[in-house]
Design a protein around this motif. Structure first.
Motif, PDB file in Angstrom:
ATOM      1  N   ARG A 181      36.802  51.990  50.603  1.00  0.00           N
ATOM      2  CA  ARG A 181      36.673  52.331  52.024  1.00  0.00           C
ATOM      3  C   ARG A 181      37.482  53.571  52.374  1.00  0.00           C
ATOM      4  N   GLU A 182      38.630  53.723  51.735  1.00  0.00           N
ATOM      5  CA  GLU A 182      39.443  54.914  52.006  1.00  0.00           C
ATOM      6  C   GLU A 182      38.805  56.179  51.459  1.00  0.00           C
ATOM      7  N   VAL A 183      38.119  56.076  50.335  1.00  0.00           N
ATOM      8  CA  VAL A 183      37.553  57.258  49.681  1.00  0.00           C
ATOM      9  C   VAL A 183      36.190  57.637  50.253  1.00  0.00           C
ATOM     10  N   THR A 184      35.309  56.653  50.458  1.00  0.00           N
ATOM     11  CA  THR A 184      33.930  56.947  50.879  1.00  0.00           C
ATOM     12  C   THR A 184      33.577  56.389  52.249  1.00  0.00           C
ATOM     13  N   GLY A 185      34.487  55.701  52.911  1.00  0.00           N
ATOM     14  CA  GLY A 185      34.173  55.112  54.209  1.00  0.00           C
ATOM     15  C   GLY A 185      33.275  53.888  54.052  1.00  0.00           C
ATOM     16  N   ASP A 186      32.288  53.765  54.930  1.00  0.00           N
ATOM     17  CA  ASP A 186      31.346  52.637  54.902  1.00  0.00           C
ATOM     18  C   ASP A 186      30.031  53.009  54.214  1.00  0.00           C
ATOM     19  N   LYS A 187      30.098  53.898  53.282  1.00  0.00           N
ATOM     20  CA  LYS A 187      28.879  54.398  52.644  1.00  0.00           C
ATOM     21  C   LYS A 187      28.361  53.444  51.578  1.00  0.00           C
ATOM     22  N   TYR A 188      29.257  52.716  50.881  1.00  0.00           N
ATOM     23  CA  TYR A 188      28.861  51.902  49.737  1.00  0.00           C
ATOM     24  C   TYR A 188      29.412  50.487  49.861  1.00  0.00           C
ATOM     25  N   ASN A 189      28.778  49.586  49.105  1.00  0.00           N
ATOM     26  CA  ASN A 189      29.270  48.225  48.910  1.00  0.00           C
ATOM     27  C   ASN A 189      29.571  48.025  47.427  1.00  0.00           C
ATOM     28  N   LEU A 190      30.691  47.382  47.142  1.00  0.00           N
ATOM     29  CA  LEU A 190      31.107  47.135  45.767  1.00  0.00           C
ATOM     30  C   LEU A 190      30.947  45.650  45.459  1.00  0.00           C
ATOM     31  N   PHE A 191      30.299  45.347  44.343  1.00  0.00           N
ATOM     32  CA  PHE A 191      30.054  43.975  43.914  1.00  0.00           C
ATOM     33  C   PHE A 191      30.813  43.702  42.619  1.00  0.00           C
ATOM     34  N   MET A 192      31.404  42.527  42.524  1.00  0.00           N
ATOM     35  CA  MET A 192      32.007  42.075  41.267  1.00  0.00           C
ATOM     36  C   MET A 192      31.101  40.991  40.682  1.00  0.00           C
ATOM     37  N   VAL A 193      30.489  41.286  39.542  1.00  0.00           N
ATOM     38  CA  VAL A 193      29.516  40.393  38.925  1.00  0.00           C
ATOM     39  C   VAL A 193      29.914  40.137  37.477  1.00  0.00           C
ATOM     40  N   GLU A 194      29.300  39.114  36.905  1.00  0.00           N
ATOM     41  CA  GLU A 194      29.522  38.844  35.491  1.00  0.00           C
ATOM     42  C   GLU A 194      28.872  39.941  34.648  1.00  0.00           C
ATOM     43  N   GLU A 195      29.553  40.338  33.593  1.00  0.00           N
ATOM     44  CA  GLU A 195      29.034  41.392  32.724  1.00  0.00           C
ATOM     45  C   GLU A 195      27.766  40.923  32.022  1.00  0.00           C
ATOM     46  N   PRO A 196      26.661  41.656  32.158  1.00  0.00           N
ATOM     47  CA  PRO A 196      25.428  41.241  31.486  1.00  0.00           C
ATOM     48  C   PRO A 196      25.543  41.373  29.970  1.00  0.00           C
ATOM     49  N   ASN A 197      24.968  40.409  29.280  1.00  0.00           N
ATOM     50  CA  ASN A 197      24.950  40.404  27.806  1.00  0.00           C
ATOM     51  C   ASN A 197      26.360  40.482  27.217  1.00  0.00           C
ATOM     52  N   SER A 198      27.285  39.787  27.866  1.00  0.00           N
ATOM     53  CA  SER A 198      28.663  39.798  27.372  1.00  0.00           C
ATOM     54  C   SER A 198      28.765  39.024  26.062  1.00  0.00           C
ATOM     55  N   GLU A 199      29.552  39.539  25.135  1.00  0.00           N
ATOM     56  CA  GLU A 199      29.697  38.906  23.825  1.00  0.00           C
ATOM     57  C   GLU A 199      30.697  37.756  23.829  1.00  0.00           C
ATOM     58  N   GLY A 200      31.516  37.667  24.855  1.00  0.00           N
ATOM     59  CA  GLY A 200      32.514  36.598  24.893  1.00  0.00           C
ATOM     60  C   GLY A 200      33.236  36.603  26.222  1.00  0.00           C
ATOM     61  N   PRO A 201      34.085  35.601  26.462  1.00  0.00           N
ATOM     62  CA  PRO A 201      34.831  35.526  27.724  1.00  0.00           C
ATOM     63  C   PRO A 201      35.932  36.572  27.792  1.00  0.00           C
ATOM     64  N   ASP A 202      36.477  36.708  28.972  1.00  0.00           N
ATOM     65  CA  ASP A 202      37.587  37.634  29.177  1.00  0.00           C
ATOM     66  C   ASP A 202      38.859  37.064  28.544  1.00  0.00           C
ATOM     67  N   PRO A 203      39.693  37.874  27.927  1.00  0.00           N
ATOM     68  CA  PRO A 203      40.933  37.357  27.322  1.00  0.00           C
ATOM     69  C   PRO A 203      41.841  36.644  28.315  1.00  0.00           C
ATOM     70  N   ARG A 204      41.734  37.013  29.598  1.00  0.00           N
ATOM     71  CA  ARG A 204      42.561  36.365  30.616  1.00  0.00           C
ATOM     72  C   ARG A 204      41.959  35.050  31.105  1.00  0.00           C
ATOM     73  N   GLY A 205      40.788  34.698  30.609  1.00  0.00           N
ATOM     74  CA  GLY A 205      40.134  33.481  31.045  1.00  0.00           C
ATOM     75  C   GLY A 205      38.956  33.775  31.960  1.00  0.00           C
ATOM     76  N   GLY A 206      37.913  32.970  31.828  1.00  0.00           N
ATOM     77  CA  GLY A 206      36.718  33.180  32.645  1.00  0.00           C
ATOM     78  C   GLY A 206      35.802  34.221  32.049  1.00  0.00           C
ATOM     79  N   PRO A 207      34.700  34.513  32.704  1.00  0.00           N
ATOM     80  CA  PRO A 207      33.748  35.486  32.166  1.00  0.00           C
ATOM     81  C   PRO A 207      34.236  36.921  32.330  1.00  0.00           C
ATOM     82  N   ARG A 208      33.725  37.803  31.504  1.00  0.00           N
ATOM     83  CA  ARG A 208      33.992  39.228  31.656  1.00  0.00           C
ATOM     84  C   ARG A 208      33.265  39.724  32.903  1.00  0.00           C
ATOM     85  N   VAL A 209      33.880  40.653  33.611  1.00  0.00           N
ATOM     86  CA  VAL A 209      33.326  41.116  34.875  1.00  0.00           C
ATOM     87  C   VAL A 209      32.977  42.593  34.793  1.00  0.00           C
ATOM     88  N   SER A 210      32.057  42.973  35.666  1.00  0.00           N
ATOM     89  CA  SER A 210      31.691  44.369  35.864  1.00  0.00           C
ATOM     90  C   SER A 210      31.628  44.617  37.366  1.00  0.00           C
TER      91      SER A 210
END
Length: 534
Positions: A181-210
């Motif tokens: 929001r500070e860089v681009t204002g209200d121009k974009y929306n950011l989504f946190m989703v599970e990484e598609p075709n991930s080979e394994g979970p995240d080392p910190r636990g849970g699925p890998r994210v993108s």
């Protein structure tokens, strides 16, 4: 009228030769490219460089003219490639990878026009200058280290950043949203989703994210139009009519014989005088109010759950049905959901409210049916009605007793019918399919992959008769109107918690027992309805 010199004829003849050769080459390239059109990724296509053909005086022969063919910005290399392609056999052309050259993909004008049309009519894409700025300002060692970029969205109009998470996902996501929001204002929306075709979970636990980036006008739902308001009002009026019709049908034992014969006998051709039904409208209103009230209470539950979360909902589109009064209503999200917990809570609030009201009406109606004080308000219904649900049939049998239930007709209060229809409609809406309330809750609790498998199982159960006579009409309604998945939340990764998943599983078990009909042998053994044949 003027006469052309001989040199002009020679020049025209050579030009026609070049044009025909050029057309032959373009047609051959178009055929090869169209054969492999499905295998070409649109995101990697780029139009070929334009080629200019220049002809000198008519005194030069074909070889001299052909040596002067030049590509814009190129030297004799491209003319040699062009000559070799013109003189090569079809076998040598097909031996190369179709549509691919040493410098990149080569494709026909048909493909180029398709790309231009897609860019013209498709959604607006993310600016590459903004992508560069976001990568510099947002991502890094302390948040998320980007290693790769992919298209994101239904038509690839966004950017998906893949890489390695450098902190707790919720904290990193909140920080990235604030910086965006500070860089681009209200121009974009950011989504946190599970990484598609991930080979394994995240080392910190849970699925890998993108992290996916989309323009606001592309990712957010549009406003409600005037025509949508008109359609909603018309459907609500039709739903009122179907609820009144249900109230009239509940008095089947009191209706004129010609009316009953016309609606029950397939051979009846001459319609009766429908004005004979007018005296029964007033007595049908209490049941109609009860059925319609359950549907309205269902939608109120959704809105009450959405308001504290600042989630906007569309107007409800009620779906009339003459058997249950209504199929429920279609309600859309008019704003992005912050996380999966919000999706779960809003989806479950409607069925919970409607189910509580319906069950209360059903139980009160059963008590009034067995009480001498409510004898004047009772209506006669076929006892086979109670064989439509294992759970509700057993509750009715326990309340009314064997003698009352083991007969051709049963005297019940209209509230029993209203509660029965409300519970049945609520159970149908809780089926884990698409954008139904049960489908949304299942997607929030377990994800799209699990929902896809459960949907297939649910369709099979409906095909085998789950829900009785209403299974096929309901399956068709869902396939037409509600089969799509719900759009992802902004935070589409954080888990909803164990107790929400447990509550959903309990609700689905109740749905199964509500929609599972009693088979004849069990109904006869339990004394639910009068079974004459097996």
């Amino acid at each position: 009228m003027t006469t052309l010199p001989s040199s002009s004829f020679l020049n025209l003849q050579f030009r026609s030769h070049l044009i025909s050769s050029k057309l032959e080459l373009r047609v051959r390239s178009a055929v090869i490219a169209r054969r492999n059109w499905r295998g070409v990724c649109l995101c990697n296509l780029r139009p070929p460089r334009p080629v200019s053909f220049r002809c000198r005086s008519s005194g030069n022969n074909d070889n001299e003219e052909e040596s002067r063919i030049r590509d814009q910005g190129k030297t004799g290399e491209d003319s040699e490639e062009l000559s070799s392609e013109r003189n090569s056999s079809p076998t040598s052309v097909s031996s190369k990878a179709p549509g691919i050259s040493s410098e990149g993909p080569v494709f026909s004008s048909f493909q180029v026009d398709s790309i231009k049309l897609r860019d013209l009519l498709g959604p607006e894409k993310v600016d590459q200058s903004d992508v560069k700025l976001i990568k510099e300002k947002l991502f890094g060692y302390s948040t998320f280290w980007v290693t790769k970029e992919e298209p994101f969205g239904d038509l690839g109009e966004g950017i998906l950043f893949l890489g390695n998470l450098r902190g707790k996902r919720e904290d990193v996501f909140a920080k990235l949203q604030k910086q965006l929001r500070e860089v681009t204002g209200d121009k974009y929306n950011l989504f946190m989703v599970e990484e598609p075709n991930s080979e394994g979970p995240d080392p910190r636990g849970g699925p890998r994210v993108s992290f996916g980036l989309l323009r606001k006008e592309v990712s957010e739902p549009g406003p409600t139009t005037l025509w949508q308001y008109v359609i909603s009002v018309l459907l609500f009026v039709l739903t009122i009519g179907s609820c009144v019709e249900l109230g009239i049908a509940s008095q089947i034992n009191s209706l004129p014989p010609e009316i009953v014969k016309y609606f029950t006998d397939p051979n009846a051709a001459e319609p009766p005088d429908m004005q004979l039904l007018l005296p029964f409208v007033e007595s049908a209103l209490p049941l109609a109010y009860g059925v319609l009230g359950v549907q309205l209470f269902h939608e109120v539950g959704h809105f009450l759950a959405a308001y504290p979360k600042k989630v906007k909902l569309s107007i409800p589109y009620f779906i009339p049905n003459i058997t249950l009064g209504a199929f429920g209503a279609i309600t859309q999200f008019k704003s992005l959901l912050p996380d999966r917990k919000t999706l779960f809570d809003i989806s479950m609030a409607g069925p919970l409210a409607a189910g509580a009201l319906s069950f209360s009406m059903f139980c009160v109606g059963l008590l009034l049916s067995s009480s001498p004080a409510g004898t004047g308000d009772l209506v006669q219904v076929p006892s086979m009605l109670f064989q439509g649900s294992l759970l509700l049939g057993l509750i009715s049998r326990a309340t009314l007793g064997y003698t009352a239930m083991h007969a051709a007709t049963v005297s019940i209060h209209p509230l029993v019918i209203a509660g029965w229809c409300g519970l049945t409609t609520t159970a149908f809406n809780m089926l884990p399919i698409g954008c139904l309330d049960g489908g949304r809750a299942m997607q929030a609790a377990f994800g799209k992959r699990v929902l896809a498998g459960v949907m297939l199982t649910t369709y099979c159960l409906l095909g085998f008769g789950l829900g009785g006579e209403m299974s096929i009409p309901w399956a068709l309604y869902v396939l037409i109107c509600q089969r799509e998945f719900e759009k992802p939340c902004l935070n589409d990764v954080t888990d909803v918690g164990a107790w929400r998943r447990s509550a959903l599983l309990v609700a689905l078990i109740l749905v199964l027992f509500t929609l599972l009909p009693l088979w004849d042998e069990l109904a006869e053994e339990l004394g639910v309805g009068l079974v004459t044949t097996f």
